[in-house]
Every structure is written in structure tokens, then in C-alpha cells.
Design a protein around this motif. Structure first.
Motif, mmCIF file in Angstrom:
data_model
loop_
_atom_site.group_PDB
_atom_site.id
_atom_site.type_symbol
_atom_site.label_atom_id
_atom_site.label_comp_id
_atom_site.label_asym_id
_atom_site.label_seq_id
_atom_site.Cartn_x
_atom_site.Cartn_y
_atom_site.Cartn_z
ATOM 1 N N ALA A 116 -11.713 6.533 0.468
ATOM 2 C CA ALA A 116 -10.593 5.744 -0.043
ATOM 3 C C ALA A 116 -9.538 5.454 1.015
ATOM 4 O O ALA A 116 -8.883 4.409 0.966
ATOM 5 C CB ALA A 116 -9.947 6.454 -1.232
ATOM 6 N N VAL A 117 -9.359 6.355 1.974
ATOM 7 C CA VAL A 117 -8.299 6.181 2.978
ATOM 8 C C VAL A 117 -8.831 5.815 4.364
ATOM 9 O O VAL A 117 -8.069 5.792 5.330
ATOM 10 C CB VAL A 117 -7.378 7.423 3.058
ATOM 11 C CG1 VAL A 117 -6.690 7.668 1.723
ATOM 12 C CG2 VAL A 117 -8.140 8.660 3.521
ATOM 13 N N ALA A 118 -10.107 5.516 4.459
ATOM 14 C CA ALA A 118 -10.684 5.129 5.752
ATOM 15 C C ALA A 118 -9.911 3.951 6.327
ATOM 16 O O ALA A 118 -9.653 2.962 5.638
ATOM 17 C CB ALA A 118 -12.153 4.776 5.583
ATOM 18 N N GLY A 119 -9.478 4.079 7.574
ATOM 19 C CA GLY A 119 -8.739 3.024 8.242
ATOM 20 C C GLY A 119 -7.236 3.065 8.022
ATOM 21 O O GLY A 119 -6.503 2.288 8.634
ATOM 22 N N PHE A 120 -6.763 3.952 7.151
ATOM 23 C CA PHE A 120 -5.325 4.076 6.907
ATOM 24 C C PHE A 120 -4.670 4.853 8.041
ATOM 25 O O PHE A 120 -5.310 5.663 8.696
ATOM 26 C CB PHE A 120 -5.052 4.857 5.609
ATOM 27 C CG PHE A 120 -5.336 4.125 4.324
ATOM 28 C CD1 PHE A 120 -6.108 2.984 4.269
ATOM 29 C CD2 PHE A 120 -4.827 4.618 3.136
ATOM 30 C CE1 PHE A 120 -6.361 2.339 3.065
ATOM 31 C CE2 PHE A 120 -5.073 3.983 1.927
ATOM 32 C CZ PHE A 120 -5.837 2.833 1.889
ATOM 33 N N ASP A 121 -3.374 4.635 8.235
ATOM 34 C CA ASP A 121 -2.621 5.527 9.101
ATOM 35 C C ASP A 121 -2.162 6.716 8.258
ATOM 36 O O ASP A 121 -2.342 6.729 7.037
ATOM 37 C CB ASP A 121 -1.455 4.816 9.792
ATOM 38 C CG ASP A 121 -0.364 4.342 8.844
ATOM 39 O OD1 ASP A 121 -0.357 4.697 7.650
ATOM 40 O OD2 ASP A 121 0.516 3.608 9.311
ATOM 41 N N LEU A 122 -1.583 7.713 8.897
ATOM 42 C CA LEU A 122 -1.224 8.944 8.200
ATOM 43 C C LEU A 122 -0.209 8.700 7.084
ATOM 44 O O LEU A 122 -0.350 9.233 5.983
ATOM 45 C CB LEU A 122 -0.698 9.991 9.186
ATOM 46 C CG LEU A 122 -0.330 11.348 8.620
ATOM 47 C CD1 LEU A 122 -1.506 11.999 7.884
ATOM 48 C CD2 LEU A 122 0.170 12.268 9.724
ATOM 49 N N ALA A 123 0.793 7.883 7.334
ATOM 50 C CA ALA A 123 1.823 7.635 6.319
ATOM 51 C C ALA A 123 1.232 6.977 5.079
ATOM 52 O O ALA A 123 1.528 7.376 3.944
ATOM 53 C CB ALA A 123 2.943 6.771 6.900
ATOM 54 N N ARG A 124 0.384 5.990 5.277
ATOM 55 C CA ARG A 124 -0.233 5.300 4.133
ATOM 56 C C ARG A 124 -1.189 6.228 3.388
ATOM 57 O O ARG A 124 -1.227 6.246 2.167
ATOM 58 C CB ARG A 124 -0.952 4.045 4.621
ATOM 59 C CG ARG A 124 -1.497 3.191 3.502
ATOM 60 C CD ARG A 124 -2.005 1.864 4.014
ATOM 61 N NE ARG A 124 -2.697 1.152 2.951
ATOM 62 C CZ ARG A 124 -3.649 0.273 3.156
ATOM 63 N NH1 ARG A 124 -4.006 -0.050 4.386
ATOM 64 N NH2 ARG A 124 -4.239 -0.310 2.143
ATOM 65 N N ALA A 125 -1.974 7.001 4.129
ATOM 66 C CA ALA A 125 -2.904 7.942 3.485
ATOM 67 C C ALA A 125 -2.139 8.992 2.690
ATOM 68 O O ALA A 125 -2.526 9.335 1.567
ATOM 69 C CB ALA A 125 -3.783 8.614 4.540
ATOM 70 N N TRP A 126 -1.043 9.512 3.262
ATOM 71 C CA TRP A 126 -0.260 10.557 2.605
ATOM 72 C C TRP A 126 0.238 10.099 1.241
ATOM 73 O O TRP A 126 0.310 10.883 0.305
ATOM 74 C CB TRP A 126 0.905 10.967 3.504
ATOM 75 C CG TRP A 126 1.670 12.133 2.990
ATOM 76 C CD1 TRP A 126 2.863 12.104 2.314
ATOM 77 C CD2 TRP A 126 1.290 13.510 3.068
ATOM 78 N NE1 TRP A 126 3.246 13.377 1.975
ATOM 79 C CE2 TRP A 126 2.301 14.262 2.426
ATOM 80 C CE3 TRP A 126 0.201 14.175 3.611
ATOM 81 C CZ2 TRP A 126 2.240 15.647 2.326
ATOM 82 C CZ3 TRP A 126 0.157 15.554 3.514
ATOM 83 C CH2 TRP A 126 1.164 16.276 2.879
#
Length: 153
Positions: A116-126
Motif C-alpha cells: 500500500a505504501v510502496a513509493g511513498f516517502d516517510l511522511a506520507r507512509a506514516w
């Protein structure tokens, strides 16, 4: 300042570090810094260290598709990153005090969150619902440094 640094890893990196003695760098680690404490509204202590562990776990998930974190006590230079990201280089294996990894019994929630978070940066994934659910529903297990073969062997 000296303190705990939570270092996201892949299993093969763990194996190379434990057998080679030094972790190549520079690479990101996460620490309880003044900026991280302010961003999360925390005071120094166990809650802040747990939050740094969770952050490092999600950074590992983004980078490697698994949550594997080594904890080392080393000098760090605090920056202004809200997640407490610091740069580490040349970490000796002897500085590792513990390791944290998934309970291998059910990898489905981890795989779903990683996808689901592949390619996200840390802030967006968090901020994602999948990561929030993963953190709420699964805990990382503690391992001593000598148990690295269970995780990276």
C-alpha cells in the motif's frame, strides 16, 4: 550527543554487519532528537524511544519491504528532521544493543502495508491508514544481538 539510534535494515545487511563488524554508511538512522520530540509532542523517555523504533520500522518497510531495526548506542548529531532522522556511518556491530523484527507467524499485514505504501516517502507512509493499522495491530519482537542469525542468517 550520545544516544540510541534506530537503524532500518534488510536481512542481508544485518548478516553482513554481524559477520563483517561494521555497517557501511553513511545511511539513515532515527533518534530521539529535540525536533522529533517537538513534532510528536513527546518528552524524552520510553514513549519517545518507542516512537523512534516505530519510525525506523516504517522506514525499513519502505526501503526493504520488511520491518527490521537494529538499536545502537552511538554519538549522533541532531538535526531538524521531524522524524528524528540522523546520518550514521561506520557503526560497529559491538554498539548494537538489540534488534527488532516482525513476528514471522503472520506476514500478511506487513505485506499489505508494504504494498500500500510502496513509493511513498516517510511522511506520507506514516499518515497512511495501512501503516496506522500495522502499528496498532502488530508489534515488533525484541532480539538480542547474538540472535541475529534468526533474522539475517
Amino acid at each position: 550527543m550520545s544516544g540510541l539510534v534506530f537503524v532500518p535494515l534488510a536481512a542481508d545487511e544485518l548478516s553482513a554487519w554481524a559477520t563483517g563488524g561494521t555497517l557501511a554508511g553513511p545511511r539513515p538512522g532515527f533518534a530521539v532528537t529535540p525536533a522529533m520530540l517537538a513534532a510528536f509532542g513527546l518528552a524524552e523517555g520510553e514513549d519517545a524511544e518507542y516512537t523512534a523504533l516505530c519510525i525506523a520500522g516504517i522506514a525499513a518497510l519502505l526501503a526493504h519491504g520488511e520491518r527490521l531495526v537494529a538499536v545502537a548506542e552511538v554519538p549522533v548529531t541532531a538535526g531538524d528532521d521531524e522524524f528524528g532522522q540522523v546520518e550514521v556511518a561506520g557503526l560497529p556491530w559491538t554498539a548494537v544493543s538489540s534488534l527488532f523484527a516482525e513476528d514471522g507467524a503472520d506476514s500478511a499485514p506487513v505485506a499489505a502495508a508494504a504494498s500500500a505504501v510502496a513509493g511513498f516517502d516517510l511522511a506520507r507512509a506514516w499518515e497512511s491508514a495501512e501503516v496506522e493499522a500495522l502499528l496498532a495491530e502488530t508489534d515488533l519482537l525484541w532480539y538480542g544481538p547474538s540472535e541475529w542469525v534468526l533474522l539475517g542468517g
